[in-house]
Motif scaffolding. Sequence first.
Motif, PDB file in Angstrom:
ATOM      1  N   ASP A  72       0.920  -1.108  -0.004  1.00 29.02           N
ATOM      2  CA  ASP A  72       0.052   0.098  -0.038  1.00 29.02           C
ATOM      3  C   ASP A  72       0.957   1.181  -0.005  1.00 29.02           C
ATOM      4  O   ASP A  72       1.419   1.638   0.914  1.00 29.02           O
ATOM      5  N   ASN A  73       1.119   1.871  -1.050  1.00 30.38           N
ATOM      6  CA  ASN A  73       2.134   2.929  -1.286  1.00 30.38           C
ATOM      7  C   ASN A  73       1.578   4.252  -0.403  1.00 30.38           C
ATOM      8  O   ASN A  73       2.389   4.797   0.137  1.00 30.38           O
ATOM      9  N   ALA A  74       0.360   4.237  -0.337  1.00 34.78           N
ATOM     10  CA  ALA A  74      -0.114   5.483   0.601  1.00 34.78           C
ATOM     11  C   ALA A  74       0.201   5.216   1.935  1.00 34.78           C
ATOM     12  O   ALA A  74       0.256   6.342   2.712  1.00 34.78           O
ATOM     13  N   LYS A  75       0.112   4.084   2.327  1.00 33.29           N
ATOM     14  CA  LYS A  75       0.446   3.885   3.902  1.00 33.29           C
ATOM     15  C   LYS A  75       2.073   3.403   3.968  1.00 33.29           C
ATOM     16  O   LYS A  75       2.191   3.101   5.303  1.00 33.29           O
ATOM     17  N   ASN A  76       2.705   3.232   3.014  1.00 33.88           N
ATOM     18  CA  ASN A  76       4.000   2.839   3.156  1.00 33.88           C
ATOM     19  C   ASN A  76       4.140   1.645   3.828  1.00 33.88           C
ATOM     20  O   ASN A  76       5.047   1.437   4.573  1.00 33.88           O
ATOM     21  N   THR A  77       3.566   0.704   3.441  1.00 30.93           N
ATOM     22  CA  THR A  77       3.370  -0.567   4.103  1.00 30.93           C
ATOM     23  C   THR A  77       3.259  -1.647   3.046  1.00 30.93           C
ATOM     24  O   THR A  77       2.607  -1.439   2.029  1.00 30.93           O
ATOM     25  N   VAL A  78       4.170  -2.768   3.336  1.00 30.48           N
ATOM     26  CA  VAL A  78       4.097  -4.047   2.666  1.00 30.48           C
ATOM     27  C   VAL A  78       3.656  -5.261   3.439  1.00 30.48           C
ATOM     28  O   VAL A  78       4.077  -5.155   4.748  1.00 30.48           O
ATOM     29  N   TYR A  79       2.774  -5.969   2.888  1.00 30.48           N
ATOM     30  CA  TYR A  79       2.343  -7.111   3.461  1.00 30.48           C
ATOM     31  C   TYR A  79       2.650  -8.408   2.910  1.00 30.48           C
ATOM     32  O   TYR A  79       3.018  -8.682   1.938  1.00 30.48           O
ATOM     33  N   LEU A  80       2.422  -9.379   3.871  1.00 32.21           N
ATOM     34  CA  LEU A  80       2.451 -10.716   3.426  1.00 32.21           C
ATOM     35  C   LEU A  80       1.461 -11.863   4.180  1.00 32.21           C
ATOM     36  O   LEU A  80       1.611 -11.805   5.182  1.00 32.21           O
ATOM     37  N   ARG A  81       0.571 -12.023   3.339  1.00 31.24           N
ATOM     38  CA  ARG A  81      -0.511 -12.919   3.678  1.00 31.24           C
ATOM     39  C   ARG A  81       0.009 -14.353   3.556  1.00 31.24           C
ATOM     40  O   ARG A  81       0.242 -14.833   2.389  1.00 31.24           O
ATOM     41  N   MET A  82       0.034 -15.326   4.572  1.00 25.62           N
ATOM     42  CA  MET A  82       0.398 -16.584   4.578  1.00 25.62           C
ATOM     43  C   MET A  82      -0.751 -17.689   5.223  1.00 25.62           C
ATOM     44  O   MET A  82      -1.289 -17.442   6.093  1.00 25.62           O
ATOM     45  N   ASN A  83      -1.201 -18.289   4.061  1.00 19.69           N
ATOM     46  CA  ASN A  83      -2.193 -19.302   4.262  1.00 19.69           C
ATOM     47  C   ASN A  83      -1.375 -20.757   4.207  1.00 19.69           C
ATOM     48  O   ASN A  83      -0.352 -21.053   3.721  1.00 19.69           O
ATOM     49  N   SER A  84      -2.232 -21.771   4.837  1.00 22.49           N
ATOM     50  CA  SER A  84      -1.983 -22.920   4.810  1.00 22.49           C
ATOM     51  C   SER A  84      -0.450 -23.165   5.413  1.00 22.49           C
ATOM     52  O   SER A  84       0.257 -23.869   4.823  1.00 22.49           O
ATOM     53  N   LEU A  85      -0.211 -22.535   6.514  1.00 27.45           N
ATOM     54  CA  LEU A  85       1.060 -22.681   6.961  1.00 27.45           C
ATOM     55  C   LEU A  85       1.428 -24.085   7.366  1.00 27.45           C
ATOM     56  O   LEU A  85       0.584 -24.809   7.829  1.00 27.45           O
ATOM     57  N   LYS A  86       2.808 -24.164   7.216  1.00 21.89           N
ATOM     58  CA  LYS A  86       3.402 -25.677   7.521  1.00 21.89           C
ATOM     59  C   LYS A  86       4.491 -25.440   8.779  1.00 21.89           C
ATOM     60  O   LYS A  86       4.995 -24.392   8.679  1.00 21.89           O
ATOM     61  N   PRO A  87       4.918 -26.488   9.389  1.00 19.03           N
ATOM     62  CA  PRO A  87       6.069 -26.579  10.249  1.00 19.03           C
ATOM     63  C   PRO A  87       7.140 -25.975   9.580  1.00 19.03           C
ATOM     64  O   PRO A  87       7.820 -25.243  10.283  1.00 19.03           O
ATOM     65  N   GLY A  88       7.383 -26.337   8.405  1.00 21.11           N
ATOM     66  CA  GLY A  88       8.460 -25.857   7.615  1.00 21.11           C
ATOM     67  C   GLY A  88       8.583 -24.338   7.274  1.00 21.11           C
ATOM     68  O   GLY A  88       9.737 -23.928   7.008  1.00 21.11           O
ATOM     69  N   ASP A  89       7.525 -23.701   7.481  1.00 25.38           N
ATOM     70  CA  ASP A  89       7.449 -22.176   7.317  1.00 25.38           C
ATOM     71  C   ASP A  89       8.197 -21.603   8.635  1.00 25.38           C
ATOM     72  O   ASP A  89       8.234 -20.404   8.640  1.00 25.38           O
ATOM     73  N   THR A  90       8.099 -22.057   9.758  1.00 21.62           N
ATOM     74  CA  THR A  90       8.754 -21.731  10.863  1.00 21.62           C
ATOM     75  C   THR A  90      10.224 -21.019  10.743  1.00 21.62           C
ATOM     76  O   THR A  90      11.001 -21.521  10.225  1.00 21.62           O
ATOM     77  N   ALA A  91      10.114 -19.693  11.046  1.00 19.20           N
ATOM     78  CA  ALA A  91      11.448 -18.919  10.714  1.00 19.20           C
ATOM     79  C   ALA A  91      11.036 -17.440  11.253  1.00 19.20           C
ATOM     80  O   ALA A  91      10.277 -17.073  11.667  1.00 19.20           O
ATOM     81  N   ILE A  92      12.213 -16.570  11.326  1.00 18.44           N
ATOM     82  CA  ILE A  92      12.215 -15.309  11.444  1.00 18.44           C
ATOM     83  C   ILE A  92      12.179 -14.803  10.152  1.00 18.44           C
ATOM     84  O   ILE A  92      12.633 -14.979   9.269  1.00 18.44           O
ATOM     85  N   PHE A  93      11.074 -13.985  10.049  1.00 18.31           N
ATOM     86  CA  PHE A  93      10.687 -13.279   8.705  1.00 18.31           C
ATOM     87  C   PHE A  93      11.135 -11.822   8.739  1.00 18.31           C
ATOM     88  O   PHE A  93      11.003 -11.117   9.750  1.00 18.31           O
TER      89      PHE A  93
END
Length: 116
Positions: A72-93
């Motif tokens: 969202d350029n107006a809010k100067n914000t970037v998003y990451l929507r994460m669905n169907s999460l798995k244990p292998g996704d465990t990390a520091i983002f």
Amino acid sequence: QVQLVESGGGLVQLGGSLRLSCATSGSIFSMAAMGWYRQAPGKQRELVADIASGGKINYADSVMGRFTISKDNAKNTVYLRMNSLKPGDTAIFYCNAGSCTGTNYWGQGTQVTVSS
């Protein structure tokens, strides 16, 4: 100097969802690209997804179809929507911003833990 602040991490069960946010102190409109990286224990930091200023999006094969990056350029914000999460996704983002001059900025990271 651009500062990035991530939020939205946490503990979620297998198959759950989270949305990460990266708020920036500067204009992301001027950035060549914004992205999300992650680093699991004992592993190297890897690209998860990025979005160029022109809108081109790139995803790691491991998250294709499950994660969605947006900004969202107006809010100067970037998003990451994460669905169907798995244990292998465990990390520091980590949120990353790349300027047109080649300077890279990083956030402090947010922990995502997926339990089985």
